[in-house]
Design an enzyme around this catalytic site. Structure first.
Site, PDB file in Angstrom:
ATOM      1  CG  ASP A 138      -4.629  -8.685  12.038  1.00 50.55           C
ATOM      2  OD1 ASP A 138      -3.622  -9.167  12.029  1.00 50.55           O
ATOM      3  OD2 ASP A 138      -4.941  -7.318  11.445  1.00 50.55           O
ATOM      4  CE  LYS A 183      -6.080  -1.890   7.296  1.00 51.42           C
ATOM      5  NZ  LYS A 183      -5.759  -3.201   7.584  1.00 51.42           N
ATOM      6  CE  LYS A 222      -2.260   0.678  14.423  1.00 51.63           C
ATOM      7  NZ  LYS A 222      -3.213   1.022  13.413  1.00 51.63           N
ATOM      8  CB  THR A 262      -1.087   0.065   1.382  1.00 53.52           C
ATOM      9  OG1 THR A 262      -0.119  -0.301   2.273  1.00 53.52           O
ATOM     10  CG2 THR A 262      -1.894  -0.966   1.032  1.00 53.52           C
ATOM     11  CG  HIS A 280       4.956  -3.846   6.940  1.00 51.15           C
ATOM     12  ND1 HIS A 280       4.852  -2.717   6.712  1.00 51.15           N
ATOM     13  CD2 HIS A 280       3.868  -4.442   6.509  1.00 51.15           C
ATOM     14  CE1 HIS A 280       3.741  -2.287   5.833  1.00 51.15           C
ATOM     15  NE2 HIS A 280       3.107  -3.171   5.800  1.00 51.15           N
ATOM     16  CE  LYS A 312      -0.615   4.284  12.621  1.00 48.26           C
ATOM     17  NZ  LYS A 312      -0.531   4.786  11.297  1.00 48.26           N
ATOM     18  CB  THR A 313       5.751   9.120  16.101  1.00 50.95           C
ATOM     19  OG1 THR A 313       5.941   9.425  14.675  1.00 50.95           O
ATOM     20  CG2 THR A 313       6.633   7.914  16.371  1.00 50.95           C
ATOM     21  NE  ARG A 322      -5.892  -1.265   2.233  1.00 50.98           N
ATOM     22  CZ  ARG A 322      -5.078  -2.341   2.321  1.00 50.98           C
ATOM     23  NH1 ARG A 322      -4.243  -2.362   3.405  1.00 50.98           N
ATOM     24  NH2 ARG A 322      -4.880  -3.267   1.460  1.00 50.98           N
ATOM     25  CD  GLN A 352      -4.522 -13.447   3.930  1.00 50.17           C
ATOM     26  OE1 GLN A 352      -5.119 -12.337   3.836  1.00 50.17           O
ATOM     27  NE2 GLN A 352      -4.128 -14.184   4.989  1.00 50.17           N
ATOM     28  CG  HIS A 379       4.612   0.916   8.722  1.00 50.08           C
ATOM     29  ND1 HIS A 379       3.992   0.043   9.685  1.00 50.08           N
ATOM     30  CD2 HIS A 379       3.739   0.989   7.550  1.00 50.08           C
ATOM     31  CE1 HIS A 379       2.940  -0.425   9.235  1.00 50.08           C
ATOM     32  NE2 HIS A 379       2.458   0.195   8.189  1.00 50.08           N
TER      33      HIS A 379
END
Length: 443
Positions: free
Chosen positions: A210, A81, A245, A39, A47, A248-249, A85, A189, A44
């Site tokens: 998940d 989600k 989370k 995506t 992953h 995340k920043t 998306r 999948q 990041h």
């Protein structure tokens, strides 16, 4: 051969596992895969857990397969989600896939024959070289009619509706429904697993917790297609000790690509994790052995203020993702803030890292022409800027050796400061006491 399941278990990376998985891995070299949706044109740190599962799998003597979802990335996984998306076009996806492939090569050993058939005469896996596959390669010519006829008839709607990723979208947590496009994601999948099982001898799919519903759809599809053995294994979703989370920043994701997250900021992310998180993360995101990690934790607990765990964690992950050179540069940049750096080290910083180190510091601007002519220090400190409320206070601080310019003590209150002092031809850095920094920008 190390026991992969036991390796994940002590590292805190094992959530769910299908019966027979550990027996299969102990019996023979096994191919296992993790899927990554392209995506963006960089991975990041969200992953990283899946990538580390593949890395540990290879270190335990098995064959890792990284599946880039060039086809499924056009649809979007509904797991976790609350809304659909945006769909990506082929050109963007192709670019993202190429970028992610380059990043994965830092974590896995692909050898020279990646992509070749790795099975022997009896169909058993005979090498542990990592392999990259893109599901677009086998989906691009698969027509909708053929897919619904061959695959769609094997899995009932009742089975698909029972998955948590679907139920959450229809009621309870999200309650917003989903399109037919996302509803079919678990079939796509599942077909990926079936294709890899048939063509690559892959018997194991791994992912975050998940993904359990999607992964088990694959094992069920393989069974109904009359395929071979198939197994599933998931790791817990990584969170912070305070429930926040992971990854995340304030500025968003922590990326592996230096264009989006510099090596300095990447290093700082790991340096700033809490003690509890450092104890978990050093097991998950490094390849250090258990004895060494246990020793580091024991050392950390003896003197938590030294942040032994954070320092080692930041070192290992920064070198793995970037390089040892980038790690050393990040350490030097960090030392500047704590008064241990020299003027020479300060001048070595590139402008981007320099600005990141002093992000949020009180900043003043002065015309470059005035610096080129030379400005008396007291004028600069108390009139051109407001670093000091008066010349008297500035003079007193200089006389007491309490003021530094560019990490060198400023001892002369008379000699003009000129453009020659500028860092990167643009900045003056004043330090008052130990912790108070001020930036003057020539413009």
């Amino acid at each position: 051969m190390k026991n992969f399941v036991e390796e994940l278990r002590w590292r805190g990376m094992l959530q769910d596992m299908m019966p027979g998985t550990e027996e299969q891995l102990n019996k023979e070299v096994t191919a296992g895969y993790v899927g990554i949706d392209p995506t963006a044109d960089s991975l990041h740190i969200g992953h990283l857990c899946g990538i580390m599962m593949l890395r540990h799998l290879q270190h335990c003597g098995h064959k890792p397969i990284a599946l880039i979802g060039g086809a499924t990335g056009m649809i979007g996984d509904p797991s976790g989600k609350s809304a659909e998306r945006n769909l990506l076009d082929e050109k963007t996806l192709a670019h993202n896939v190429a970028a992610i492939k380059a990043q994965l090569e830092k974590f896995l050993d692909f050898g020279e024959s990646a992509g070749e058939d790795s099975r022997g005469a009896e169909g058993k896996i005979v090498d542990t070289k990592a392999e990259l596959v893109n599901n677009y390669d086998w989906m691009k010519d698969y027509t909708f009619i053929n897919f619904t006829r061959d695959i769609g008839k094997l899995i009932t709607v009742n089975y698909m509706m029972a998955k948590d990723s679907v139920k959450k979208r229809f009621n309870g947590e999200f309650n917003c429904g989903m399109s037919f496009t996302e509803f079919t994601y678990q079939l796509l999948q599942g077909y990926d697993f079936a294709w890899l099982n048939k063509h690559k001898g892959c018997k194991l799919q791994m992912g975050g917790s998940d993904q359990w519903g999607n992964i088990t759809t694959g094992t069920e599809l393989i069974r109904r297609m009359g395929g071979g053995d198939a197994f599933a294994l998931t790791c817990p979703l990584i969170t912070k000790a305070d429930g926040g989370k992971f990854g995340k920043t304030e500025s968003g994701n922590v990326w592996l690509d230096r264009r989006y997250t510099s090596p300095y900021k990447f290093f700082q992310f790991w340096m700033n994790v809490s003690d509890d998180d450092a104890k978990r993360y050093i097991k998950i995101f490094t390849s250090l052995e258990k004895d060494e990690i246990d020793a580091l934790i024991a050392e950390h607990e003896q003197a938590p203020h030294l942040r032994v765990l954070q320092k080692r964690l930041a070192k290992e992950v920064t070198i793995m993702v970037h390089s040892e050179e980038d790690y050393n540069a990040a350490v030097e940049a960090s030392n500047i803030l704590f008064g241990n750096a020299t003027a020479e080290a300060l001048r070595k910083l590139d402008e981007e890292t320099f600005l990141q180190v002093f992000e949020g510091v009180e900043t003043y601007e002065i015309p470059r022409a005035e610096l080129e002519a030379g400005i008396p220090p007291l004028d600069l400190l108390a009139e051109k800027t407001k670093i000091f409320p008066s010349k008297g206070e500035a003079r007193k601080m200089i006389q007491g050796n309490g003021l530094s310019l560019n990490k060198e003590k400023l001892t002369d209150a008379q000699s003009p400061i000129t453009a020659e002092a500028l860092i990167n031809g643009k900045y003056l850095l004043f330090q008052k006491g130990k912790k108070n920094y001020y930036l003057v920008v020539a413009c």
